[in-house]
Design a protein around this motif. Structure first.
Motif, PDB file in Angstrom:
ATOM      1  N   ASN A  79       0.813  -1.219   0.000  1.00  0.00           N
ATOM      2  CA  ASN A  79       0.000   0.000   0.000  1.00  0.00           C
ATOM      3  C   ASN A  79       0.847   1.269   0.000  1.00  0.00           C
ATOM      4  OD1 ASN A  79      -2.358  -1.443  -0.037  1.00  0.00           O
ATOM      5  ND2 ASN A  79      -2.849  -1.169   2.127  1.00  0.00           N
ATOM      6  N   GLY A  80       2.156   1.104   0.027  1.00  0.00           N
ATOM      7  CA  GLY A  80       3.067   2.238  -0.008  1.00  0.00           C
ATOM      8  C   GLY A  80       3.614   2.468  -1.412  1.00  0.00           C
ATOM      9  N   ILE A  81       4.811   3.059  -1.478  1.00  0.00           N
ATOM     10  CA  ILE A  81       5.389   3.411  -2.779  1.00  0.00           C
ATOM     11  C   ILE A  81       6.368   2.360  -3.301  1.00  0.00           C
ATOM     12  CG2 ILE A  81       5.097   5.891  -2.388  1.00  0.00           C
ATOM     13  CD1 ILE A  81       8.140   6.008  -1.798  1.00  0.00           C
ATOM     14  N   GLY A  82       6.504   1.236  -2.590  1.00  0.00           N
ATOM     15  CA  GLY A  82       7.474   0.229  -2.981  1.00  0.00           C
ATOM     16  C   GLY A  82       7.328  -0.260  -4.406  1.00  0.00           C
ATOM     17  N   GLY A  83       6.108  -0.661  -4.782  1.00  0.00           N
ATOM     18  CA  GLY A  83       5.883  -1.155  -6.137  1.00  0.00           C
ATOM     19  C   GLY A  83       6.237  -0.127  -7.186  1.00  0.00           C
ATOM     20  N   GLU A  84       5.902   1.121  -6.919  1.00  0.00           N
ATOM     21  CA  GLU A  84       6.165   2.196  -7.884  1.00  0.00           C
ATOM     22  C   GLU A  84       7.661   2.431  -8.079  1.00  0.00           C
ATOM     23  OE1 GLU A  84       5.379   7.004  -8.480  1.00  0.00           O
ATOM     24  OE2 GLU A  84       4.349   5.923  -6.867  1.00  0.00           O
ATOM     25  N   ILE A  85       8.419   2.517  -6.972  1.00  0.00           N
ATOM     26  CA  ILE A  85       9.850   2.819  -7.116  1.00  0.00           C
ATOM     27  C   ILE A  85      10.618   1.632  -7.702  1.00  0.00           C
ATOM     28  CG2 ILE A  85       9.877   4.619  -5.358  1.00  0.00           C
ATOM     29  CD1 ILE A  85      11.012   2.616  -3.368  1.00  0.00           C
ATOM     30  N   VAL A  86      10.135   0.423  -7.462  1.00  0.00           N
ATOM     31  CA  VAL A  86      10.763  -0.751  -8.085  1.00  0.00           C
ATOM     32  C   VAL A  86      10.564  -0.694  -9.597  1.00  0.00           C
ATOM     33  CG1 VAL A  86      10.649  -3.260  -8.337  1.00  0.00           C
ATOM     34  CG2 VAL A  86      10.628  -2.235  -6.052  1.00  0.00           C
ATOM     35  N   LEU A  87       9.338  -0.408 -10.037  1.00  0.00           N
ATOM     36  CA  LEU A  87       9.060  -0.300 -11.471  1.00  0.00           C
ATOM     37  C   LEU A  87       9.889   0.810 -12.111  1.00  0.00           C
ATOM     38  CD1 LEU A  87       5.168  -0.704 -11.673  1.00  0.00           C
ATOM     39  CD2 LEU A  87       6.909  -2.310 -12.487  1.00  0.00           C
ATOM     40  N   LYS A  88       9.912   1.971 -11.492  1.00  0.00           N
ATOM     41  CA  LYS A  88      10.650   3.104 -12.068  1.00  0.00           C
ATOM     42  C   LYS A  88      12.141   2.799 -12.183  1.00  0.00           C
ATOM     43  CE  LYS A  88       7.529   6.912 -10.883  1.00  0.00           C
ATOM     44  NZ  LYS A  88       7.304   8.118 -10.028  1.00  0.00           N
ATOM     45  N   THR A  89      12.668   2.047 -11.226  1.00  0.00           N
ATOM     46  CA  THR A  89      14.091   1.708 -11.249  1.00  0.00           C
ATOM     47  C   THR A  89      14.449   0.870 -12.464  1.00  0.00           C
ATOM     48  OG1 THR A  89      14.323   1.841  -8.844  1.00  0.00           O
ATOM     49  CG2 THR A  89      15.920   0.456 -10.017  1.00  0.00           C
ATOM     50  N   PHE A  90      13.559  -0.066 -12.829  1.00  0.00           N
ATOM     51  CA  PHE A  90      13.891  -0.997 -13.900  1.00  0.00           C
ATOM     52  C   PHE A  90      13.256  -0.633 -15.236  1.00  0.00           C
ATOM     53  CE2 PHE A  90      14.537  -3.414  -9.968  1.00  0.00           C
ATOM     54  CZ  PHE A  90      15.892  -3.706 -10.144  1.00  0.00           C
ATOM     55  N   GLU A  91      12.701   0.565 -15.333  1.00  0.00           N
ATOM     56  CA  GLU A  91      12.190   1.024 -16.627  1.00  0.00           C
ATOM     57  C   GLU A  91      13.327   1.317 -17.604  1.00  0.00           C
ATOM     58  OE1 GLU A  91       9.522   4.170 -15.640  1.00  0.00           O
ATOM     59  OE2 GLU A  91       7.795   2.835 -15.433  1.00  0.00           O
ATOM     60  N   ASP A  92      14.504   1.610 -17.066  1.00  0.00           N
ATOM     61  CA  ASP A  92      15.682   1.798 -17.917  1.00  0.00           C
ATOM     62  C   ASP A  92      16.339   0.431 -18.120  1.00  0.00           C
ATOM     63  OD1 ASP A  92      18.066   2.373 -19.148  1.00  0.00           O
ATOM     64  OD2 ASP A  92      18.575   4.055 -17.838  1.00  0.00           O
ATOM     65  N   PRO A  93      16.240  -0.159 -19.297  1.00  0.00           N
ATOM     66  CA  PRO A  93      16.749  -1.518 -19.515  1.00  0.00           C
ATOM     67  C   PRO A  93      18.260  -1.644 -19.356  1.00  0.00           C
ATOM     68  CG  PRO A  93      16.147  -0.496 -21.607  1.00  0.00           C
ATOM     69  CD  PRO A  93      15.671   0.423 -20.524  1.00  0.00           C
ATOM     70  N   ARG A  94      18.979  -0.513 -19.365  1.00  0.00           N
ATOM     71  CA  ARG A  94      20.442  -0.573 -19.230  1.00  0.00           C
ATOM     72  C   ARG A  94      20.875  -1.135 -17.885  1.00  0.00           C
ATOM     73  NH1 ARG A  94      21.896   5.522 -20.776  1.00  0.00           N
ATOM     74  NH2 ARG A  94      20.117   5.768 -19.359  1.00  0.00           N
ATOM     75  N   ILE A  95      20.010  -1.034 -16.881  1.00  0.00           N
ATOM     76  CA  ILE A  95      20.352  -1.557 -15.559  1.00  0.00           C
ATOM     77  C   ILE A  95      20.518  -3.073 -15.598  1.00  0.00           C
ATOM     78  CG2 ILE A  95      18.022  -1.962 -14.651  1.00  0.00           C
ATOM     79  CD1 ILE A  95      18.984  -0.644 -12.033  1.00  0.00           C
ATOM     80  N   LEU A  96      19.898  -3.720 -16.601  1.00  0.00           N
ATOM     81  CA  LEU A  96      20.007  -5.174 -16.729  1.00  0.00           C
ATOM     82  C   LEU A  96      21.379  -5.604 -17.226  1.00  0.00           C
ATOM     83  CD1 LEU A  96      16.487  -5.970 -18.234  1.00  0.00           C
ATOM     84  CD2 LEU A  96      17.216  -6.092 -15.839  1.00  0.00           C
ATOM     85  N   ASP A  97      22.204  -4.631 -17.651  1.00  0.00           N
ATOM     86  CA  ASP A  97      23.588  -4.936 -18.000  1.00  0.00           C
ATOM     87  C   ASP A  97      24.436  -5.137 -16.751  1.00  0.00           C
ATOM     88  OD1 ASP A  97      22.977  -4.651 -20.686  1.00  0.00           O
ATOM     89  OD2 ASP A  97      23.542  -2.526 -20.735  1.00  0.00           O
ATOM     90  N   PHE A  98      23.935  -4.657 -15.608  1.00  0.00           N
ATOM     91  CA  PHE A  98      24.697  -4.717 -14.369  1.00  0.00           C
ATOM     92  C   PHE A  98      24.200  -5.795 -13.418  1.00  0.00           C
ATOM     93  CE2 PHE A  98      24.886  -0.378 -15.974  1.00  0.00           C
ATOM     94  CZ  PHE A  98      26.248  -0.117 -15.950  1.00  0.00           C
ATOM     95  N   CYS A  99      22.954  -6.186 -13.576  1.00  0.00           N
ATOM     96  CA  CYS A  99      22.393  -7.134 -12.612  1.00  0.00           C
ATOM     97  C   CYS A  99      21.191  -7.862 -13.189  1.00  0.00           C
ATOM     98  CB  CYS A  99      21.974  -6.406 -11.330  1.00  0.00           C
ATOM     99  SG  CYS A  99      20.549  -5.298 -11.541  1.00  0.00           S
ATOM    100  N   THR A 100      20.822  -8.936 -12.517  1.00  0.00           N
ATOM    101  CA  THR A 100      19.574  -9.639 -12.812  1.00  0.00           C
ATOM    102  C   THR A 100      18.665  -9.490 -11.600  1.00  0.00           C
ATOM    103  OG1 THR A 100      20.642 -11.268 -14.248  1.00  0.00           O
ATOM    104  CG2 THR A 100      18.513 -11.872 -13.282  1.00  0.00           C
ATOM    105  N   PRO A 101      17.594  -8.697 -11.709  1.00  0.00           N
ATOM    106  CA  PRO A 101      16.712  -8.479 -10.563  1.00  0.00           C
ATOM    107  C   PRO A 101      15.699  -9.602 -10.376  1.00  0.00           C
ATOM    108  CG  PRO A 101      16.057  -7.079 -12.393  1.00  0.00           C
ATOM    109  CD  PRO A 101      17.265  -7.836 -12.851  1.00  0.00           C
ATOM    110  N   VAL A 102      15.433  -9.918  -9.113  1.00  0.00           N
ATOM    111  CA  VAL A 102      14.398 -10.887  -8.754  1.00  0.00           C
ATOM    112  C   VAL A 102      13.492 -10.218  -7.721  1.00  0.00           C
ATOM    113  CG1 VAL A 102      13.856 -13.180  -7.877  1.00  0.00           C
ATOM    114  CG2 VAL A 102      16.015 -12.791  -9.084  1.00  0.00           C
TER     115      VAL A 102
END
Length: 346
Positions: free
Chosen positions: A17-40
């Motif tokens: 019910n907080g902002i967790g889901g939103e900030i997680v989505l915003k973080t991984f909207e830039d696909p370049r981050i997947l060059d550094f890690c695999t998020p689970v």
């Protein structure tokens, strides 16, 4: 530990019910981050689809029921539950707290079993998580029980690092908690973390006083003279560069903090108020001293803006990158410790 492979970043989803889901989505909207890690993301496909639709996010998921199904180069969602969850943004809900703990426990188990490399935790509500099965004031205390080592709340941003002698302790009880043993334990943890996690060979540490004006020679309190100063003297005699105690009210305003690799505050607000003022939402909460790496953003659930699409993901994104960098630094340190001849060749 591994270095060359893609680092697996586990994410506990926090309070739905907080902002967790939103900030997680915003973080991984830039696909370049997947060059550094695999998020689970430890949540559920149904829950993440709800967030994706609500926030009109373009993030695509790979749903898994076990780490053996992990897909590198994609955002993975680990199903911790299958039933639909009623999400009401901004509402404190005991049932939602139960899902936050389900996510945290599943992610922590994967961390302990080396299925993920690091853990980044989205914000929880410290009230609605309480139950007969979970009686901790927050992430740090829970992880201290589950993981090996001496945990310490270490707030970091750039070259500013603030550690705490006491963290989630009522102000009226702070003095009772501060002892010689505690001071030695926390400063040793910070010292080792600076060397191992931040590649600082000879750390320089400042310690803030317990009382205003460090007690004014006992006029405002005797704890600085009777406990803190004698303990710091013993630590200095061991060869560590530890200085203080400094009067907390002028330490940050005078920019003296820039002369040190870390600052040790006696209690929560003494350290976190100046830290959050200076970090402008870029800060990261790192649980130092444990055998595994955990970071989180430096803010809470932010119920007042939850669901509105207004949340700033900067701190969460920094938490992800900090966890990755600390993992790499720790790898280098352990490799160097195992083979000291490498140090001589450099």
């Amino acid at each position: 530990m591994k270095k060359e492979e893609n680092i697996i970043v586990g994410i506990s989803i926090g309070d739905l019910n907080g902002i967790g889901g939103e900030i997680v989505l915003k973080t991984f909207e830039d696909p370049r981050i997947l060059d550094f890690c695999t998020p689970v993301i430890f949540a559920s496909a149904k829950t993440m689809n709800f967030f994706k639709t609500h926030f009109k996010s373009g993030v695509n998921y790979h749903n898994i029921n076990g780490i053996n199904q992990l897909a590198h180069g994609k955002v993975n969602v680990y199903n911790c539950w299958n039933e639909p969850v009623k999400i009401e943004f901004g509402k404190e809900d005991i049932k939602i707290g139960e899902y936050a703990i389900k996510s945290l426990k599943a992610a922590t188990n994967s961390l302990k079993n080396n299925e993920i490399d690091v853990l980044v935790t989205a914000p929880i509500n410290k009230s609605n998580i309480q139950s007969n099965e979970f009686k901790f004031p927050g992430h740090t205390d829970f992880l201290a029980q589950e993981l090996q080592g001496e945990s310490l709340m270490f707030m970091v941003t750039g070259n500013l690092r603030v550690g705490l002698l006491t963290d989630h302790v009522p102000v009226k009880d702070i003095v009772e908690h501060i002892s010689e043993d505690l001071i030695v334990e926390k400063i040793n943890t910070i010292y080792q973390s600076l060397q191992k996690d931040f590649k600082i060979r000879r750390p320089k540490i400042a310690v803030l006083g317990i009382n205003p004006h460090t007690g004014d020679n006992g006029v405002i309190g005797k704890e600085d003279d009777e406990v803190l100063r004698p303990t710091l003297k013993k630590i200095k005699e061991e060869g560590k560069l530890v200085f203080g105690p400094y009067a907390a009210d002028s330490f940050f305003g005078s920019n003296n903090y820039k002369n040190f690799d870390a600052i040790v505050a006696s209690y929560h607000d003494q350290g976190l108020i100046p830290f959050k003022t200076l970090s402008f939402g870029q800060g990261v909460n790192f649980t130092a001293g444990l055998n595994k790496i955990r970071t989180s953003p430096d803010h809470g659930t932010a119920y007042e803006i939850a669901g509105k699409g207004e949340a700033d993901a900067s701190s969460f994104k920094e938490a992800v990158f900090s966890a990755i960098q600390i993992y790499k630094n720790r790898f280098d340190y352990e490799e160097l410790t195992a083979n000291p001849l490498k140090k001589m060749r450099r």
